[in-house]
Design an enzyme around this catalytic site. Sequence first.
Site, PDB file in Angstrom:
ATOM      1  N   ASP A 290      44.447  32.286  42.798  1.00 17.27           N
ATOM      2  CA  ASP A 290      45.042  32.535  44.561  1.00 17.27           C
ATOM      3  C   ASP A 290      46.432  32.203  44.944  1.00 17.27           C
ATOM      4  OD1 ASP A 290      45.133  33.209  46.971  1.00 17.27           O
ATOM      5  OD2 ASP A 290      43.038  31.482  46.870  1.00 17.27           O
TER       6      ASP A 290
ATOM      7  N   LYS B 182      45.249  27.705  42.146  1.00 18.58           N
ATOM      8  CA  LYS B 182      46.134  28.250  43.490  1.00 18.58           C
ATOM      9  C   LYS B 182      47.774  27.970  43.079  1.00 18.58           C
ATOM     10  CE  LYS B 182      42.679  27.634  46.933  1.00 18.58           C
ATOM     11  NZ  LYS B 182      42.783  28.791  47.975  1.00 18.58           N
TER      12      LYS B 182
ATOM     13  N   LYS C 189      34.742  36.130  53.870  1.00 16.73           N
ATOM     14  CA  LYS C 189      33.848  34.035  54.381  1.00 16.73           C
ATOM     15  C   LYS C 189      33.771  33.848  55.402  1.00 16.73           C
ATOM     16  CE  LYS C 189      38.427  32.000  52.436  1.00 16.73           C
ATOM     17  NZ  LYS C 189      40.024  31.207  51.718  1.00 16.73           N
TER      18      LYS C 189
ATOM     19  N   ASP D 121      42.345  38.513  50.525  1.00 21.95           N
ATOM     20  CA  ASP D 121      41.709  37.847  51.469  1.00 21.95           C
ATOM     21  C   ASP D 121      42.266  36.767  52.860  1.00 21.95           C
ATOM     22  OD1 ASP D 121      40.734  35.026  52.575  1.00 21.95           O
ATOM     23  OD2 ASP D 121      40.892  33.492  51.270  1.00 21.95           O
TER      24      ASP D 121
END
Length: 351
Positions: free
Chosen positions: A188, A158, A261, A239
Amino acid sequence: MQISITPFTVHKRVALTISRGTAAESTNLWVRVQAEGIEGWGEATAFSLGTYQQTTEQLTAELTAIAAEVTDFHPLERQRLEPLLAKLSSAARAAIDMALHDWVGQYAQLPLWQLWGLDRGAIGPTAVTVGINTPEKAVHRLQLWQTQIPDLRSVKIKLGSPDGMQADQAMMTALLADIPAGTKVSIDANGGWDLETAIVMADWLAERGITYLEQPLPVTLDGQLAELSERSPLPIFVDESCFNAQDVARLAGQVHGINIKLMKAGGLSEALRMIHTARACGLEVMFGCYSDSAIANTALAHLAPLADHLDLDSHLNLTDDPFQGATMQAGCLLPNDSPGLGLTRHELPDR
């Protein structure tokens, strides 16, 4: 059919920090669909993305209301059920959809991956996540993962630190020195960069062998994704910008891939639609998770043969997940041979 809803709270072994904040625990909902002596399981996990907010209380209210509406329905009557499920928020819909798939798999006495005709051997490694931290603490987190999963093959890092690009680069430099050669590494940023920062970081990360870059820009800058994809040496995945199949079609030609997701999509049914839409548009597919238990991650593991990249590690960072399903083998999260999702539940000692 009958629907029951049970809240359960899970705690992270290591709190996860991303560009939007830090999470250490969550209260999720265990949803069960019962009919003909068969019980299918699903999970609802509340999440928030910008102005899109879902709370556990909201999900509980929605699921309680829908439970009262479907008592005269059968789990096989999906076409009749769809208009009712369409009114639910995505995480509530995901829970019932998962439970219905689990029910059907048990009814057919087949695991979902086999019911769909998929090749379990095609499942690739799942990434474990290292959150934003100081370089020293980030390396320590990576080492804890390496101890927990000795055959680790993929790491997701991250970035998008509120302390700026230099903090991101310092953390990355420290981590890359500790990641074994041949390990797949992805990034990400959770929308933590602007366009110019994303371009600079994409160049810098590409020089260090990173595989792809996920959600570098906030959703408010979706209009700049095409320019970023054109200028970036790394594939760009989205995302937060992509919830469902309609979003996939909208993003086609602007990015290289999407992150699916279950809580965003609304369940396995929509996840399948997203996969087929993405392939038709020439996009790659990855799977991700929120603060999900083994229920939701096992559900997506059954679809994992259809994904290019996997990040289904949230349950691996829990100290008290009451559910068991797919297991880590050679760095891959593999569903078992039991019918449906193949889940079991065990009692945990009081904390």
